[in-house]
Motif scaffolding. Sequence first.
Motif, PDB file in Angstrom:
ATOM      1  N   ASP A 298       0.822  -1.096   0.023  1.00 44.91           N
ATOM      2  CA  ASP A 298      -0.115   0.053   0.011  1.00 44.91           C
ATOM      3  C   ASP A 298       0.939   1.336  -0.075  1.00 44.91           C
ATOM      4  OD1 ASP A 298      -2.787   1.089   0.245  1.00 44.91           O
ATOM      5  OD2 ASP A 298      -1.943   1.761   2.208  1.00 44.91           O
ATOM      6  N   LEU A 299       1.762   1.343   0.937  1.00 41.99           N
ATOM      7  CA  LEU A 299       2.742   2.345   0.955  1.00 41.99           C
ATOM      8  C   LEU A 299       3.431   2.585  -0.516  1.00 41.99           C
ATOM      9  CD1 LEU A 299       4.161   4.528   2.797  1.00 41.99           C
ATOM     10  CD2 LEU A 299       6.021   2.679   2.927  1.00 41.99           C
ATOM     11  N   LEU A 300       4.092   1.450  -1.166  1.00 42.78           N
ATOM     12  CA  LEU A 300       4.589   1.438  -2.323  1.00 42.78           C
ATOM     13  C   LEU A 300       3.521   2.002  -3.684  1.00 42.78           C
ATOM     14  CD1 LEU A 300       6.945   0.670  -4.381  1.00 42.78           C
ATOM     15  CD2 LEU A 300       5.589  -1.532  -4.566  1.00 42.78           C
ATOM     16  N   VAL A 301       2.370   1.446  -3.795  1.00 39.98           N
ATOM     17  CA  VAL A 301       1.693   1.706  -4.773  1.00 39.98           C
ATOM     18  C   VAL A 301       0.944   3.336  -4.560  1.00 39.98           C
ATOM     19  CG1 VAL A 301       0.732  -0.454  -5.286  1.00 39.98           C
ATOM     20  CG2 VAL A 301      -0.423   0.749  -3.693  1.00 39.98           C
ATOM     21  N   LYS A 302       0.880   3.830  -3.519  1.00 39.82           N
ATOM     22  CA  LYS A 302       0.246   5.231  -3.304  1.00 39.82           C
ATOM     23  C   LYS A 302       1.428   6.182  -3.462  1.00 39.82           C
ATOM     24  CE  LYS A 302      -3.707   3.990  -0.251  1.00 39.82           C
ATOM     25  NZ  LYS A 302      -4.253   3.892   0.926  1.00 39.82           N
ATOM     26  N   ASP A 303       2.806   5.892  -3.400  1.00 36.81           N
ATOM     27  CA  ASP A 303       3.746   6.969  -3.617  1.00 36.81           C
ATOM     28  C   ASP A 303       3.443   7.528  -4.883  1.00 36.81           C
ATOM     29  OD1 ASP A 303       6.707   7.624  -2.228  1.00 36.81           O
ATOM     30  OD2 ASP A 303       6.638   7.847  -4.235  1.00 36.81           O
ATOM     31  N   LYS A 304       3.677   9.095  -4.760  1.00 32.66           N
ATOM     32  CA  LYS A 304       3.420   9.906  -5.888  1.00 32.66           C
ATOM     33  C   LYS A 304       4.693  10.088  -7.152  1.00 32.66           C
ATOM     34  CE  LYS A 304      -0.318  12.586  -4.550  1.00 32.66           C
ATOM     35  NZ  LYS A 304      -0.951  13.967  -4.219  1.00 32.66           N
ATOM     36  N   TRP A 305       5.789   9.619  -6.056  1.00 37.72           N
ATOM     37  CA  TRP A 305       7.070  10.056  -6.577  1.00 37.72           C
ATOM     38  C   TRP A 305       7.860   8.796  -7.605  1.00 37.72           C
ATOM     39  CZ3 TRP A 305       5.196  11.205  -2.227  1.00 37.72           C
ATOM     40  CH2 TRP A 305       4.500  12.498  -2.061  1.00 37.72           C
ATOM     41  N   LEU A 306       7.396   7.671  -7.378  1.00 36.14           N
ATOM     42  CA  LEU A 306       8.097   6.619  -8.108  1.00 36.14           C
ATOM     43  C   LEU A 306       7.239   6.332  -9.262  1.00 36.14           C
ATOM     44  CD1 LEU A 306       8.213   3.784  -5.196  1.00 36.14           C
ATOM     45  CD2 LEU A 306      10.133   4.895  -6.460  1.00 36.14           C
ATOM     46  N   SER A 307       7.962   5.597 -10.432  1.00 37.20           N
ATOM     47  CA  SER A 307       7.268   5.629 -11.565  1.00 37.20           C
ATOM     48  C   SER A 307       6.432   4.363 -11.592  1.00 37.20           C
ATOM     49  CB  SER A 307       8.371   5.355 -12.804  1.00 37.20           C
ATOM     50  OG  SER A 307       9.047   4.306 -12.560  1.00 37.20           O
ATOM     51  N   GLU A 308       5.436   3.969 -12.469  1.00 37.60           N
ATOM     52  CA  GLU A 308       4.640   3.055 -12.471  1.00 37.60           C
ATOM     53  C   GLU A 308       5.650   1.757 -12.840  1.00 37.60           C
ATOM     54  OE1 GLU A 308       1.649   2.989 -11.331  1.00 37.60           O
ATOM     55  OE2 GLU A 308       2.061   5.145 -10.785  1.00 37.60           O
ATOM     56  N   SER A 309       6.451   1.915 -13.552  1.00 43.98           N
ATOM     57  CA  SER A 309       7.244   0.713 -13.925  1.00 43.98           C
ATOM     58  C   SER A 309       8.055   0.156 -12.706  1.00 43.98           C
ATOM     59  CB  SER A 309       8.260   1.009 -15.275  1.00 43.98           C
ATOM     60  OG  SER A 309       9.184   2.062 -14.722  1.00 43.98           O
ATOM     61  N   LYS A 310       8.298   1.244 -11.865  1.00 41.42           N
ATOM     62  CA  LYS A 310       9.247   0.805 -10.689  1.00 41.42           C
ATOM     63  C   LYS A 310       8.301   0.137  -9.626  1.00 41.42           C
ATOM     64  CE  LYS A 310      12.749   1.088 -10.064  1.00 41.42           C
ATOM     65  NZ  LYS A 310      14.192   0.011 -10.292  1.00 41.42           N
ATOM     66  N   LYS A 311       7.110   0.599  -9.612  1.00 40.60           N
ATOM     67  CA  LYS A 311       6.152   0.042  -8.730  1.00 40.60           C
ATOM     68  C   LYS A 311       5.872  -1.475  -9.141  1.00 40.60           C
ATOM     69  CE  LYS A 311       3.844   4.450  -7.537  1.00 40.60           C
ATOM     70  NZ  LYS A 311       2.766   5.151  -7.633  1.00 40.60           N
ATOM     71  N   ALA A 312       5.643  -1.607 -10.183  1.00 36.13           N
ATOM     72  CA  ALA A 312       5.322  -3.017 -10.959  1.00 36.13           C
ATOM     73  C   ALA A 312       6.560  -3.881 -10.728  1.00 36.13           C
ATOM     74  CB  ALA A 312       4.965  -2.942 -12.319  1.00 36.13           C
ATOM     75  N   GLU A 313       7.651  -3.336 -10.837  1.00 35.53           N
ATOM     76  CA  GLU A 313       8.938  -4.348 -10.780  1.00 35.53           C
ATOM     77  C   GLU A 313       9.167  -4.770  -9.262  1.00 35.53           C
ATOM     78  OE1 GLU A 313      13.734  -3.568 -10.459  1.00 35.53           O
ATOM     79  OE2 GLU A 313      12.518  -2.313 -12.084  1.00 35.53           O
ATOM     80  N   VAL A 314       8.977  -3.715  -8.406  1.00 38.43           N
ATOM     81  CA  VAL A 314       9.084  -4.056  -7.017  1.00 38.43           C
ATOM     82  C   VAL A 314       8.054  -5.086  -6.415  1.00 38.43           C
ATOM     83  CG1 VAL A 314       9.233  -3.092  -4.654  1.00 38.43           C
ATOM     84  CG2 VAL A 314      10.447  -2.156  -6.362  1.00 38.43           C
ATOM     85  N   SER A 315       6.833  -4.817  -6.804  1.00 42.73           N
ATOM     86  CA  SER A 315       5.629  -5.508  -6.547  1.00 42.73           C
ATOM     87  C   SER A 315       5.398  -6.795  -7.338  1.00 42.73           C
ATOM     88  CB  SER A 315       4.407  -4.638  -6.191  1.00 42.73           C
ATOM     89  OG  SER A 315       4.054  -4.005  -7.414  1.00 42.73           O
ATOM     90  N   ALA A 316       6.065  -7.109  -8.284  1.00 37.60           N
ATOM     91  CA  ALA A 316       5.691  -8.310  -9.033  1.00 37.60           C
ATOM     92  C   ALA A 316       5.316  -9.412  -8.369  1.00 37.60           C
ATOM     93  CB  ALA A 316       7.088  -8.552  -9.794  1.00 37.60           C
ATOM     94  N   GLY A 317       4.069  -9.902  -8.976  1.00 39.08           N
ATOM     95  CA  GLY A 317       3.545 -11.192  -8.464  1.00 39.08           C
ATOM     96  C   GLY A 317       2.565 -11.024  -7.345  1.00 39.08           C
ATOM     97  N   TYR A 318       2.560  -9.758  -6.710  1.00 40.25           N
ATOM     98  CA  TYR A 318       1.281  -9.462  -5.746  1.00 40.25           C
ATOM     99  C   TYR A 318       0.024  -9.560  -6.139  1.00 40.25           C
ATOM    100  CZ  TYR A 318      -0.763  -6.971  -1.835  1.00 40.25           C
ATOM    101  OH  TYR A 318      -1.486  -6.836  -0.647  1.00 40.25           O
ATOM    102  N   PRO A 319      -1.173 -10.183  -5.428  1.00 42.51           N
ATOM    103  CA  PRO A 319      -0.726 -10.478  -4.094  1.00 42.51           C
ATOM    104  C   PRO A 319      -0.296 -12.097  -4.125  1.00 42.51           C
ATOM    105  CG  PRO A 319      -2.933 -10.934  -4.941  1.00 42.51           C
ATOM    106  CD  PRO A 319      -2.364 -10.112  -5.901  1.00 42.51           C
TER     107      PRO A 319
END
Length: 225
Positions: A108-129
Amino acid sequence: MRRDTKIKPFCFSTIMEKFLDGMSVNESGKKMNLINNLFVGYIQDKKMSNLNFDLDPGNISRWFSGEERPSPAIADFYKNKGDLAYDIQNKVFPLLVDKDKVVEELYDLLVKDKWLSESKKAEVSAGYPYSDDEEEKANFMGRAVFLSLQMGKLLFDPKTGQPIDYSEKSPNPEDYLRNNVVPKPQRNFCGREKELQEVHAMLESESKIFIKGIAGIGKSEFVKA
């Protein structure tokens, strides 16, 4: 008196807050215990060359408060030869009362961050849930912590001691450039006239220019200007 920032960004301090919330409320020395288990690989590696090596409790306290960045040597270690996910699964998971809740809150903290790119969010959270596979959860946590170490984002200005209001910061330009919409610089952007002229001159002969510098000095705003 310090106040909390309006928006808590994705950074080492806010990630550690989620870990602490997931630990037993009756446990004393939670911060030191968490760091010693989170970075056990790094600490053991340092002790091989210096038996007296220990992380400074004062520095660790400032890491948690967001007043100071963890040593860049920690990020370098886990980039080159350490395994954060392994340390988390084997040393941190036993400290957590509900690891699934911590995973959910980190996501939740990751995906709500406004300053990270969407590609970086997807990379970090790959496979969620994630399934019941603890390794997947540990890998996600490891990627999240490592990214925060690389970013080095603070909650307080080390010079003034005042909270950094990230609600005034600009989102990552990458998300806009993909749609061919160039973000405008902040209205109060000023200075750097000489540097802007130098960049314009370089762009007449070069197709790409790299702007580098420590976190928080205004690289994104300079590029947009």
